[in-house]
Design a protein around this motif. Structure first.
Motif, PDB file in Angstrom:
ATOM      1  N   UNK A 164       0.834  -1.207   0.000  1.00  0.00           N
ATOM      2  CA  UNK A 164       0.000   0.000   0.000  1.00  0.00           C
ATOM      3  C   UNK A 164       0.869   1.258   0.000  1.00  0.00           C
ATOM      4  N   UNK A 165       1.920   1.248   0.815  1.00  0.00           N
ATOM      5  CA  UNK A 165       2.797   2.413   0.895  1.00  0.00           C
ATOM      6  C   UNK A 165       3.562   2.639  -0.410  1.00  0.00           C
ATOM      7  N   UNK A 166       3.852   1.547  -1.127  1.00  0.00           N
ATOM      8  CA  UNK A 166       4.649   1.639  -2.353  1.00  0.00           C
ATOM      9  C   UNK A 166       3.785   1.534  -3.610  1.00  0.00           C
ATOM     10  N   UNK A 167       2.505   1.852  -3.490  1.00  0.00           N
ATOM     11  CA  UNK A 167       1.574   1.629  -4.597  1.00  0.00           C
ATOM     12  C   UNK A 167       1.940   2.438  -5.838  1.00  0.00           C
ATOM     13  N   UNK A 168       2.667   3.529  -5.671  1.00  0.00           N
ATOM     14  CA  UNK A 168       3.055   4.336  -6.825  1.00  0.00           C
ATOM     15  C   UNK A 168       3.795   3.543  -7.885  1.00  0.00           C
ATOM     16  N   UNK A 169       4.640   2.609  -7.457  1.00  0.00           N
ATOM     17  CA  UNK A 169       5.400   1.799  -8.412  1.00  0.00           C
ATOM     18  C   UNK A 169       4.474   0.913  -9.243  1.00  0.00           C
ATOM     19  N   UNK A 170       3.394   0.423  -8.638  1.00  0.00           N
ATOM     20  CA  UNK A 170       2.477  -0.473  -9.342  1.00  0.00           C
ATOM     21  C   UNK A 170       1.528   0.314 -10.250  1.00  0.00           C
ATOM     22  N   UNK A 171       1.150   1.516  -9.819  1.00  0.00           N
ATOM     23  CA  UNK A 171       0.363   2.380 -10.702  1.00  0.00           C
ATOM     24  C   UNK A 171       1.186   2.724 -11.939  1.00  0.00           C
ATOM     25  N   UNK A 172       2.470   3.008 -11.728  1.00  0.00           N
ATOM     26  CA  UNK A 172       3.364   3.371 -12.833  1.00  0.00           C
ATOM     27  C   UNK A 172       3.571   2.189 -13.782  1.00  0.00           C
ATOM     28  N   UNK A 173       3.870   1.016 -13.236  1.00  0.00           N
ATOM     29  CA  UNK A 173       4.238  -0.124 -14.083  1.00  0.00           C
ATOM     30  C   UNK A 173       3.031  -0.834 -14.678  1.00  0.00           C
ATOM     31  N   UNK A 174       2.110  -1.282 -13.833  1.00  0.00           N
ATOM     32  CA  UNK A 174       0.954  -2.041 -14.315  1.00  0.00           C
ATOM     33  C   UNK A 174      -0.081  -1.115 -14.941  1.00  0.00           C
ATOM     34  N   UNK A 175      -0.349   0.013 -14.278  1.00  0.00           N
ATOM     35  CA  UNK A 175      -1.392   0.909 -14.756  1.00  0.00           C
ATOM     36  C   UNK A 175      -0.975   1.768 -15.929  1.00  0.00           C
ATOM     37  N   UNK A 176       0.170   2.449 -15.799  1.00  0.00           N
ATOM     38  CA  UNK A 176       0.577   3.410 -16.826  1.00  0.00           C
ATOM     39  C   UNK A 176       1.251   2.746 -18.021  1.00  0.00           C
ATOM     40  N   UNK A 177       2.122   1.778 -17.762  1.00  0.00           N
ATOM     41  CA  UNK A 177       2.916   1.180 -18.836  1.00  0.00           C
ATOM     42  C   UNK A 177       2.569  -0.284 -19.106  1.00  0.00           C
ATOM     43  N   UNK A 178       1.506  -0.787 -18.487  1.00  0.00           N
ATOM     44  CA  UNK A 178       1.158  -2.192 -18.655  1.00  0.00           C
ATOM     45  C   UNK A 178       0.947  -2.590 -20.104  1.00  0.00           C
ATOM     46  N   UNK A 179       0.225  -1.765 -20.868  1.00  0.00           N
ATOM     47  CA  UNK A 179      -0.029  -2.088 -22.275  1.00  0.00           C
ATOM     48  C   UNK A 179       1.271  -2.144 -23.069  1.00  0.00           C
ATOM     49  N   UNK A 180       2.167  -1.202 -22.812  1.00  0.00           N
ATOM     50  CA  UNK A 180       3.432  -1.185 -23.535  1.00  0.00           C
ATOM     51  C   UNK A 180       4.290  -2.392 -23.171  1.00  0.00           C
ATOM     52  N   UNK A 181       4.371  -2.704 -21.898  1.00  0.00           N
ATOM     53  CA  UNK A 181       5.193  -3.830 -21.462  1.00  0.00           C
ATOM     54  C   UNK A 181       4.671  -5.151 -22.017  1.00  0.00           C
ATOM     55  N   UNK A 182       3.356  -5.276 -22.136  1.00  0.00           N
ATOM     56  CA  UNK A 182       2.791  -6.506 -22.692  1.00  0.00           C
ATOM     57  C   UNK A 182       3.046  -6.629 -24.189  1.00  0.00           C
ATOM     58  N   UNK A 183       3.390  -5.521 -24.846  1.00  0.00           N
ATOM     59  CA  UNK A 183       3.556  -5.540 -26.300  1.00  0.00           C
ATOM     60  C   UNK A 183       5.000  -5.334 -26.738  1.00  0.00           C
ATOM     61  N   UNK A 184       5.949  -5.554 -25.856  1.00  0.00           N
ATOM     62  CA  UNK A 184       7.353  -5.370 -26.224  1.00  0.00           C
ATOM     63  C   UNK A 184       7.724  -6.208 -27.441  1.00  0.00           C
ATOM     64  N   UNK A 185       7.183  -7.416 -27.513  1.00  0.00           N
ATOM     65  CA  UNK A 185       7.487  -8.290 -28.646  1.00  0.00           C
ATOM     66  C   UNK A 185       6.934  -7.782 -29.961  1.00  0.00           C
ATOM     67  N   UNK A 186       5.892  -6.959 -29.913  1.00  0.00           N
ATOM     68  CA  UNK A 186       5.336  -6.358 -31.129  1.00  0.00           C
ATOM     69  C   UNK A 186       6.075  -5.083 -31.513  1.00  0.00           C
ATOM     70  N   UNK A 187       6.725  -4.461 -30.532  1.00  0.00           N
ATOM     71  CA  UNK A 187       7.315  -3.139 -30.746  1.00  0.00           C
ATOM     72  C   UNK A 187       8.803  -3.177 -31.060  1.00  0.00           C
ATOM     73  N   UNK A 188       9.425  -4.337 -30.970  1.00  0.00           N
ATOM     74  CA  UNK A 188      10.888  -4.389 -31.011  1.00  0.00           C
ATOM     75  C   UNK A 188      11.484  -3.959 -32.346  1.00  0.00           C
ATOM     76  N   UNK A 189      10.724  -4.043 -33.443  1.00  0.00           N
ATOM     77  CA  UNK A 189      11.275  -3.685 -34.754  1.00  0.00           C
ATOM     78  C   UNK A 189      11.347  -2.175 -34.948  1.00  0.00           C
ATOM     79  N   UNK A 190      10.604  -1.430 -34.154  1.00  0.00           N
ATOM     80  CA  UNK A 190      10.566   0.015 -34.310  1.00  0.00           C
ATOM     81  C   UNK A 190       9.583   0.484 -35.358  1.00  0.00           C
ATOM     82  N   UNK A 191       8.909  -0.459 -36.015  1.00  0.00           N
ATOM     83  CA  UNK A 191       7.952  -0.084 -37.056  1.00  0.00           C
ATOM     84  C   UNK A 191       6.655   0.451 -36.457  1.00  0.00           C
ATOM     85  N   UNK A 192       6.328  -0.012 -35.257  1.00  0.00           N
ATOM     86  CA  UNK A 192       5.135   0.479 -34.571  1.00  0.00           C
ATOM     87  C   UNK A 192       5.544   1.467 -33.489  1.00  0.00           C
TER      88      UNK A 192
END
Length: 341
Positions: free
Chosen positions: A96-124
């Motif tokens: 609870x005290x460190x929730x900022x890290x989870x909002x940042x990673x799962x909430x803010x960047x979750x979609x990007x992190x899940x799609x790293x394999x789609x983004x690696x070529x730089x075309x998207x």
């Protein structure tokens, strides 16, 4: 001997990052973020609460809530009692005290992190794959108490009447500064619509609309013809938290950035700059600190290079700024610079 050392490193890595642990840690991060989303941390912090009451307050379907709480219990975040009451465990309180890290990673960047394999070529591109509002909220909550204490100590010793926070996010830091200094006025600037909307709500909630002005703008687009230039020209302290690295990645303005800022804020006496900088790979492999690996990874996929501390120090000196203090705090390689003009 060298082979033995390599085997030892390999075995240590396996113990730390074996598939079982990695899978459950990924699941745990999502469970913690879900607790935040439904407001569970606020409901059960430091007290026992019945599952029925939690369901009522969160609007949860009871079966799904029980499944979520069961996962949290197995992972060690909540304690469940025989009378179906729930309370956060010591580990849950830390989450609870460190929730900022989870909002940042799962909430803010979750979609990007899940799609790293789609983004690696730089075309998207990565546009639309991060939530600006959650970036602002998560960054704000990371070690916010430490930063607030540092800011109070510094600002208590600086005479000023007007302060501006560019990259103000949800406005929390600006709000806290204005509440501490009731005779001062403040300006918040942010390029994100989501962040400005959230900041407006927060400022209104705290009754500071008369003393706080918000500008939805790119700081680099503000010049002498801007409609609010007279207001900005009175600013004596400029703050920026966790965003200067983005500006440093624009080659054509890097060398002239602070000249531009001085033109916008001609009366500025101090810049208070906080940022997370590049961490040596050897240190990250040895210590595996929270935040830094993910911070550098997502920025690399956004084509943003994270500067080193040496690069910041040199840039400030070239800009004619005096580094009065450089204070480490919070995540590894994170500093608060006190720069005198």
């Amino acid at each position: 001997m060298m082979g033995d050392k390599m085997n030892l490193v390999t075995e240590q890595t396996k113990l730390t990052h074996d598939p079982q642990t990695l899978f459950n840690h990924y699941l745990g991060a999502n469970v913690v973020y879900a607790f935040h989303q439904i407001g569970l941390f606020d409901i059960v912090s430091n007290r026992k609460v019945s599952i029925t009451e939690i369901a009522r307050k969160t609007g949860s379907e009871i079966g799904r809530l029980q499944a979520l709480l069961q996962a949290g219990e197995i992972l060690g975040y909540v304690n469940r009692y025989q009378d179906d009451f729930i309370q956060l465990s010591l580990l849950g309180e830390e989450m609870r005290k460190q929730i900022g890290y989870f909002i940042w990673s799962v909430g803010a960047y979750g979609d990007m992190l899940r799609r790293l394999g789609d983004l690696h070529t730089g075309e998207q591109g990565t546009s639309g794959l991060r939530d600006e509002g959650k970036v602002a909220l998560g960054s704000d909550l990371m070690n916010s108490d430490l930063l607030e204490n540092l800011l109070r100590e510094i600002l208590d010793s600086i005479p000023f009447q007007s302060i501006c926070d560019f990259g103000c996010g949800n406005g929390r830091k600006l709000i806290n500064m204005l509440k501490r200094y009731p005779e001062r006025r403040g300006i918040g600037i942010d390029i994100s619509t989501d962040a400005i909307v959230l900041a407006q709500q927060n400022i209104k909630q705290h009754g500071l609309s008369e003393r706080a002005r918000l500008l939805h703008a790119n700081i680099l687009d503000i010049n002498a013809s801007h409609k609010d230039i007279e207001l900005l020209s009175e600013v004596e302290v400029v703050t920026s938290f966790m965003m200067l690295h983005d500006l440093f990645n624009i080659p054509e303005i890097r060398e002239t950035l602070f000249d531009r800022l001085r033109n916008v804020f001609p009366k500025v006496k101090y810049f208070l700059i906080s940022d997370t900088l590049q961490t040596p790979i050897s240190y990250m492999k040895e210590k595996l600190p929270i935040f830094n690996v993910g911070f550098e990874l997502v920025h690399a996929f956004m084509d943003v290079n994270i500067p080193t501390k040496e690069e910041y120090d040199l840039a400030f000196q070239k800009a004619g700024l005096t580094i009065e203090q450089c204070i480490p705090f919070g995540p590894t390689s994170t500093y608060l610079y006190v720069l005198k003009t």
